[in-house]
Design a protein around this motif. Sequence first.
Motif, PDB file in Angstrom:
ATOM      1  N   ALA A  53      82.025  33.998  79.835  1.00 37.73           N
ATOM      2  CA  ALA A  53      81.341  34.826  80.842  1.00 37.73           C
ATOM      3  C   ALA A  53      81.245  36.273  80.369  1.00 37.73           C
ATOM      4  O   ALA A  53      80.208  36.940  80.542  1.00 37.73           O
ATOM      5  CB  ALA A  53      82.086  34.744  82.177  1.00 37.73           C
ATOM      6  N   ALA A  54      82.317  36.779  79.763  1.00 32.94           N
ATOM      7  CA  ALA A  54      82.297  38.153  79.261  1.00 32.94           C
ATOM      8  C   ALA A  54      81.292  38.296  78.123  1.00 32.94           C
ATOM      9  O   ALA A  54      80.570  39.303  78.040  1.00 32.94           O
ATOM     10  CB  ALA A  54      83.691  38.549  78.786  1.00 32.94           C
ATOM     11  N   ALA A  55      81.234  37.306  77.226  1.00 39.01           N
ATOM     12  CA  ALA A  55      80.278  37.372  76.121  1.00 39.01           C
ATOM     13  C   ALA A  55      78.843  37.369  76.628  1.00 39.01           C
ATOM     14  O   ALA A  55      77.976  38.050  76.060  1.00 39.01           O
ATOM     15  CB  ALA A  55      80.507  36.199  75.170  1.00 39.01           C
ATOM     16  N   GLU A  56      78.588  36.631  77.684  1.00 40.77           N
ATOM     17  CA  GLU A  56      77.234  36.613  78.251  1.00 40.77           C
ATOM     18  C   GLU A  56      76.880  37.980  78.823  1.00 40.77           C
ATOM     19  O   GLU A  56      75.784  38.508  78.589  1.00 40.77           O
ATOM     20  CB  GLU A  56      77.140  35.538  79.329  1.00 40.77           C
ATOM     21  CG  GLU A  56      75.733  35.312  79.850  1.00 40.77           C
ATOM     22  CD  GLU A  56      75.641  34.105  80.748  1.00 40.77           C
ATOM     23  OE1 GLU A  56      74.566  33.470  80.772  1.00 40.77           O
ATOM     24  OE2 GLU A  56      76.627  33.779  81.436  1.00 40.77           O
ATOM     25  N   ARG A  57      77.817  38.584  79.552  1.00 47.07           N
ATOM     26  CA  ARG A  57      77.572  39.927  80.081  1.00 47.07           C
ATOM     27  C   ARG A  57      77.447  40.942  78.952  1.00 47.07           C
ATOM     28  O   ARG A  57      76.575  41.828  78.972  1.00 47.07           O
ATOM     29  CB  ARG A  57      78.704  40.339  81.032  1.00 47.07           C
ATOM     30  CG  ARG A  57      78.804  39.524  82.302  1.00 47.07           C
ATOM     31  CD  ARG A  57      79.766  40.162  83.297  1.00 47.07           C
ATOM     32  NE  ARG A  57      81.125  40.280  82.762  1.00 47.07           N
ATOM     33  CZ  ARG A  57      82.073  39.360  82.902  1.00 47.07           C
ATOM     34  NH1 ARG A  57      81.797  38.218  83.532  1.00 47.07           N
ATOM     35  NH2 ARG A  57      83.289  39.565  82.428  1.00 47.07           N
ATOM     36  N   GLY A  58      78.329  40.810  77.970  1.00 48.79           N
ATOM     37  CA  GLY A  58      78.300  41.743  76.853  1.00 48.79           C
ATOM     38  C   GLY A  58      76.993  41.682  76.089  1.00 48.79           C
ATOM     39  O   GLY A  58      76.457  42.719  75.660  1.00 48.79           O
ATOM     40  N   PHE A  59      76.462  40.481  75.908  1.00 46.93           N
ATOM     41  CA  PHE A  59      75.188  40.347  75.199  1.00 46.93           C
ATOM     42  C   PHE A  59      74.052  41.014  75.959  1.00 46.93           C
ATOM     43  O   PHE A  59      73.223  41.719  75.360  1.00 46.93           O
ATOM     44  CB  PHE A  59      74.874  38.869  74.965  1.00 46.93           C
ATOM     45  CG  PHE A  59      73.494  38.628  74.407  1.00 46.93           C
ATOM     46  CD1 PHE A  59      73.128  39.163  73.174  1.00 46.93           C
ATOM     47  CD2 PHE A  59      72.559  37.890  75.110  1.00 46.93           C
ATOM     48  CE1 PHE A  59      71.857  38.948  72.660  1.00 46.93           C
ATOM     49  CE2 PHE A  59      71.297  37.677  74.608  1.00 46.93           C
ATOM     50  CZ  PHE A  59      70.936  38.209  73.376  1.00 46.93           C
TER      51      PHE A  59
END
Length: 478
Positions: A53-59
């Motif tokens: 979830a964090a990687a999706e937001r970060g991207f």
Amino acid sequence: MSQTDRPARALYIAGEWRTGGGRVAQDVLNPATGATIGTVPHASAADLDEALAAAERGFRAWRETPGETRAAVLSKTAALIRERADALAAIATEEQGKPLAEARGEAIGAAAILDFHAGEAVRIYGRVLPRASGLRSMVLKQPVGPVAAFCAWNFPLLNVVRKLSPAIASGCSVILKPSEETPASATAILQCFQDAGLPGEVAQIVFGVPDEVSRTLLASPVTRKLSFTGSVPIGKHLMRLAADSVMKMTMELGGHAPVLVFDDCDLDKTLDILVAHKFRNAGQVCVSPTRFYVQDGIYDRFAAGFAERTRQVTVGDGSIAGTKMGPLANPRRPDALEAMIADARAAGAKVLAGGERGAGDGFFYAPTVLADVPLEAKVMNEEPFGPLALIRRFGTLEEAIEQANRLPYGLASYCFTENGRRQAILGDAVESGMVCINNVRTSWPDAPFGGVKDSGFGSEDGPEGIEAHMITKSVHIS
């Protein structure tokens, strides 16, 4: 190192360092002593879900960040790695075993890759295609999305940078799973990125049971690219998992590098170069020269000179001055080498140097040279990944090329000859992603690093490393 509350070995998820909390903990060993030097936590299922979830937001945020900003973060990270090179080297030597000088060189090499990718971050171009008036066609390059990156223990500083640097330059986010055997090296590198200003959700670090982590990350629709450095069997397994999501892949797999030594080479210079390179990192290098094919006219002199130089390699704790080769990285490696050498000797190979374990509680194995190794010996067909040189003779150019290409591997190859026409033929005919002629350097920040055949596909480093993290989109406007 910077002032931080970061544990030496921890997960990094959504901008937070995490350890404890009832998580499974795995021991980390010093390979020079066999002693436990700490533990590393395994990510729970909830941790992996949060990382995705964090990687999706970060991207979503990082892809919109200007290239100049991404470049500044990479440049600052490079500066911090150079500033902390001695501290980083000490961590890598304690966890992985290589001599301090090699570990420091690894850190400096990682900084050079970051500098190159910083420059590339502001040179991600598309193009406009010629059309009739009123119609415009454009080709755009856009970041592929969150990357699941897996890297090996043999270069615990450099491998981490090779995964993070091109992804971050391209505008991607990353979930990195380094080796559980060298976790503090990875977290110390990520701390450099964080201290350079990288937002907390752009890069995550997780540890755990490899199959559990990979199945979770590669099954998620969040993950849009797989980047892997490791063995051929594990690489093929991950490709099968990733196929269900039809994701982009970069696979840097194993090798079994041939070395073709012709009778017109500068023999002493060739031996000095090859012996030093063979036992770098105790031979635990995917591009390590391993199968030495030597022309008849110089075979005996080459074998004797190689063995003599090998016996002069000082083996010991990598943290002690004067050590030229450290221990193997884990207790599995001496066992594997011992079995391969026993099989080769039973097949008729001659031991010219080494061939035995080292003393003490560490994972030491003597630098070893085997001559007249039969092709049917297991070690001539499977990557030994250790301080083992295999020497065979050849007669003609055609025979040398046939032997170089005999195996399904194709990562790196080395050729030594002063004949210009022969050099051109070898560059064309030898089946590997990287061919070095009269030198052994395969890794340059501005050159692609990767293999062919079972050694994988795609490239790291160079502009090709950035391209591997991009998608191509056509836009037609009227």
